[in-house]
Design a protein around this motif. Structure first.
Motif, PDB file in Angstrom:
ATOM      1  N   PRO A 467       2.429  -2.524  -6.913  1.00  0.00           N
ATOM      2  CA  PRO A 467       2.108  -1.554  -5.857  1.00  0.00           C
ATOM      3  C   PRO A 467       3.186  -1.511  -4.778  1.00  0.00           C
ATOM      4  N   TYR A 468       3.002  -0.592  -3.856  1.00  0.00           N
ATOM      5  CA  TYR A 468       3.826  -0.608  -2.648  1.00  0.00           C
ATOM      6  C   TYR A 468       3.613  -1.948  -1.951  1.00  0.00           C
ATOM      7  N   PRO A 469       4.710  -2.651  -1.638  1.00  0.00           N
ATOM      8  CA  PRO A 469       4.552  -3.978  -1.049  1.00  0.00           C
ATOM      9  C   PRO A 469       4.305  -3.940   0.456  1.00  0.00           C
ATOM     10  N   ARG A 470       4.611  -2.818   1.084  1.00  0.00           N
ATOM     11  CA  ARG A 470       4.482  -2.701   2.541  1.00  0.00           C
ATOM     12  C   ARG A 470       4.131  -1.266   2.888  1.00  0.00           C
ATOM     13  N   GLY A 471       3.965  -1.038   4.174  1.00  0.00           N
ATOM     14  CA  GLY A 471       3.784   0.331   4.643  1.00  0.00           C
ATOM     15  C   GLY A 471       2.353   0.807   4.523  1.00  0.00           C
ATOM     16  N   LYS A 472       2.139   2.097   4.784  1.00  0.00           N
ATOM     17  CA  LYS A 472       0.768   2.581   4.836  1.00  0.00           C
ATOM     18  C   LYS A 472       0.104   2.644   3.468  1.00  0.00           C
ATOM     19  N   LEU A 473       0.904   2.644   2.417  1.00  0.00           N
ATOM     20  CA  LEU A 473       0.326   2.642   1.066  1.00  0.00           C
ATOM     21  C   LEU A 473       0.264   1.224   0.475  1.00  0.00           C
TER      22      LEU A 473
ATOM     23  N   SER B  49       9.295   0.828  -2.833  1.00  0.00           N
ATOM     24  CA  SER B  49       9.045   0.404  -1.461  1.00  0.00           C
ATOM     25  C   SER B  49       8.718   1.639  -0.643  1.00  0.00           C
ATOM     26  N   PRO B  50       8.120   1.445   0.532  1.00  0.00           N
ATOM     27  CA  PRO B  50       7.799   2.632   1.342  1.00  0.00           C
ATOM     28  C   PRO B  50       9.039   3.293   1.936  1.00  0.00           C
ATOM     29  N   ASP B  51      10.192   2.619   1.881  1.00  0.00           N
ATOM     30  CA  ASP B  51      11.390   3.137   2.538  1.00  0.00           C
ATOM     31  C   ASP B  51      12.320   3.896   1.591  1.00  0.00           C
ATOM     32  N   LYS B 456      15.772  -1.931   4.411  1.00  0.00           N
ATOM     33  CA  LYS B 456      14.838  -1.157   3.593  1.00  0.00           C
ATOM     34  C   LYS B 456      14.522  -1.833   2.257  1.00  0.00           C
TER      35      LYS B 456
END
Lengths: 484, 484
Positions: A467-473, B49-51, B456
């Motif tokens: 999954p996304y490891p960080r952030g809003k998701l 990643s979210p970035d 990032k």
């Protein structure tokens, strides 16, 4: 609150709306069951081979530790260490028989999971509902530890720990802890914990209820706590062995015969012997045991210090400890058979241990060949109450009451339904595979070889996704589509 | 012949058709370079990643050991241990400046790879061609070991080992072994091995040719053999260290400052010290070295027994051994800087080591600060011939010949082009990131913090994918699409 938590709240709300008539609130049961912190830590994985259909789609979902095979679409859902095997689905052009109706299947069937949350649940088989042949749907449903959703479309349901719904379409139902339901079609029912119910409308009806106090020592669950009891202790004690196989990209392969397959995510401890035509699925645990030709060890099963002579079915979640099983013994979903080193459990050939049976002995016990066994058995006396010879059962044509068990209808139909199904399971798993091709055989005759999962699952590629490891998701997976 | 071999033949044919005017046949060069047996053994992987932008699509391709980030579409292609970083692509709404034209970018740019085969190639940056702003295409192209395709759309080309095409659109060209081309737009050229060519039409032209006999001891390649020489020996000797990081799902993290990132597929040997704002990319190899604040170690680079004081660029494929580099020293693509324990290489601050420079010394050598360096250098005498102070270079406004190097045009433009670009690379990599947020800063001011790849790329999820393990599609991957 991040997107994963919002999604979970949304799923709980949808389930509660469906279950409003039963006044059931899923939230206190499950809020801490899905470990939201761990949802971002574990990878999910899926298998690829030339022998399996392939169509996987994931959207706005968390999939931590889950496994996928075959055809499956997951949207707005949270799957935690859940296995979804879409490898027995119907294909376009298949014909589905329902009583005297032959219904053509108009497109490849898919498992469609929407707005649902599962913890360590097994989802397998195909939709047995003639109303929904091309779509094995599971929506607005929450399912907890070691539940099985087997060939059972579900809309708006809650499944307790170690419960199984088998070949049953359900709407707006609560399935109690360790209950087994095989009942065709059910709706708006709140099934008590420890219910074993096998029904074929117009043909037979089998009902057993566990003594609740005794069941609670094996598995107990209520709002606000984690599931607890001997079942949970048993699996927790063996948890570490699985850690290693998930930490390595390639594990040293344990040799198996050419006609057998051992999943890369199974735990095999010494000294285990694996015969021909044997299927060992992911998350199976084998230790110091022998599996004879044609035996299978399905997802979440444990086989420890035991000997299975051959053509044995060890269904999803079944546990067999310190036991000797003759040929063709069937052990149903989530059964718990615990012999002891000093007092082994022996089961004679062709006996049927019904799903959700608990045999937990402190003196040696021998079950004769050809016996049908159910419920809670701790000694000879329980065995007498909670079993009957398959022969005698076949002769029942009205009703039978034994202990907590009530049966009505045709014993013959009941027995054949079980026997036919066991035969089908062995076939599907490749137990009867014959690898000696005769010369001059044509293409059409290949089918005689009866390839099944044991042969098709060999050398499968396993891919991982995260999954996304960080952030809003954080904790959610990107939109992924995988096709041939 | 299986589908993978058929695909390879088809790619070779397409490349040969494009190169028919040059009478070039790619087949004997590459037939054994792509290890068809190993194409089914290695997994490919991609980062989430979210970035980063996310849009990956794979179709009818083999991807063994390859890495993907950002936006990339791969069709009918074979990628072997190749890195595709679509994380610096243009975005919808960006404005592209070309001389005095400002061209709006109409949709998110993608790297589009079709009918091509790559061995251990790096693909990065964005299309610098104003004719194709939204599509960084690479089609009908074969590229060999450690080549770099950097911001360079390509149609119908062949790239030799350790060659680099940089910010150049090329059609129907053969790029010789270890040649570096940065020339705007080229077509129907057969570039000799060891050519270093930097051109800005109307502004300057820099051309250097390696003495071929000496180059051959470093890297030699012809039809029917594997690439060989000191470069190959060097990377082969360090191959095993990479094995381990690909065999484990989780590796013990090496601690780095909060503002730096260390890719999970980099090799870090003791005793390496990593400063702030440092980027270490996948397949970088660091051993007993110090990377000061703002330094970066890009894909396929090696930094061994060396000290980099800070804001150093170690470009894709560059190797730095037994060297001490002052602040802001730039080391270009595939350069090979080899000091020895008893005679170290020292490079003064702000010097520019041009791409594809070889410095291989057996006596200590010191390069003064602010020097521009190119070509083959083994001692003081070579250094004198193959370098000039940046100051002096800036004053050239006509032409300059030194040894095998020929320059014409504006030295000032040439130097500024390099310096501007180095500044941009440091920015993009997050060298100037400032993590001390001032109170009262608004959203728009976040940009001042200058987040780059070093920030990032932290805690990126890495997912693995594998091909069909058997059957007629053996070695090929299923159709996969990954979006946000």
């Amino acid at each position: 609150m991040n997107a994963l938590e919002k999604l979970f709240i949304r799923i709980v709300q949808r389930v509660n709306i469906n279950l409003r008539e039963l006044e059931f609130d899923a939230k206190p049961y499950v809020w801490d069951l899905i470990p939201k912190e761990q949802m971002k830590k574990f990878y999910a994985f899926y298998g690829i081979s030339p022998d399996h259909p392939l169509n996987l789609q994931f959207k706005n979902s968390g999939l931590a530790g889950s496994y996928f095979l075959g055809q499956c679409r997951v949207t707005n859902s949270l799957l935690y260490k859940t296995d979804v095997r879409g490898d027995e689905l119907k294909k376009k052009g298949d014909r589905f028989q329902y009583n005297n109706l032959t219904i053509p299947v108009s497109k490849d069937e898919e498992i469609v999971i929407e707005d649902s949350a599962f913890v360590k649940t097994l989802i397998h088989n195909y939709s047995h509902d003639p109303e929904t042949l091309e779509k094995f749907f599971i929506k607005d449903t929450i399912s907890t530890h070691y539940a099985n959703i087997h060939g059972s479309p579900s809309d708006g349901c809650f499944l307790g720990p170690f419960s199984t719904v088998d070949l049953t379409t359900m709407r707006d139902c609560v399935i109690g802890t360790f209950s087994y339901i095989q009942a065709g079609e059910i709706s708006h029912l709140n099934i008590d914990p420890g219910t074993v119910w096998v029904r074929s409308p117009g043909s037979f009806n089998f009902l057993y209820r566990y003594p609740i106090d005794q069941l609670n020592t094996y598995i107990y669950f209520k709002a606000g706590i984690q599931p607890q009891g001997k079942f949970i202790d048993f699996v927790e004690d063996r948890k570490e062995a699985f850690q290693r196989i998930f930490d390595l990209v390639n594990i040293d392969p344990v040799p198996v015969p050419d006609s057998s397959s051992l999943d890369r995510y199974a735990v095999i401890k010494p000294k285990t012997e694996i015969g021909e035509n044997v299927l060992i699925s992911q998350r199976a645990y084998l230790q110091n045991s022998t599996l004879g030709k044609g035996a299978n060890a399905q997802e979440n099963c444990f086989i420890i210090n035991s000997k299975l002579e051959g053509n044995n079915v060890t269904a999803h979640g079944a546990k067999i400890i310190e036991s000797d099983l003759g040929k063709n013994v069937f052990v149903g979903f989530n059964s718990f058979l615990r012999g002891r080193p000093e007092c082994r459990l022996k089961i004679g050939r062709e006996s049927i241990i019904m799903p959700h049976t608990i045999i937990d002995i402190s003196k040696p016990l021998t079950i004769p060949a050809g016996q049908l066994v159910w419920g809670l058995i701790t000694d000879e006396k329980d065995l007498e109450t909670n079993s009957i010879s398959i022969n005698s059962m076949s002769k029942i044509d009205n009703r039978l009451t034994k202990g907590n068990m009530f049966f009505e209808g045709s014993g013959k139909s009941f027995v054949s339904a079980f026997q036919d199904r066991i035969q089908h399971i062995l076939e599907a798993n490749g137990a009867f595979f014959n690898c000696t091709k005769k010369k001059g055989h044509q293409k059409g005759q290949q089918k005689e070889l009866q390839k099944g999962h044991a042969q098709k699952n060999q050398n499968m590629s396993i891919n991982t996704i995260q999954p996304y490891p960080r952030g809003k998701l954080e904790g959610l997976y990107p939109t992924i589509s995988i096709k041939p």
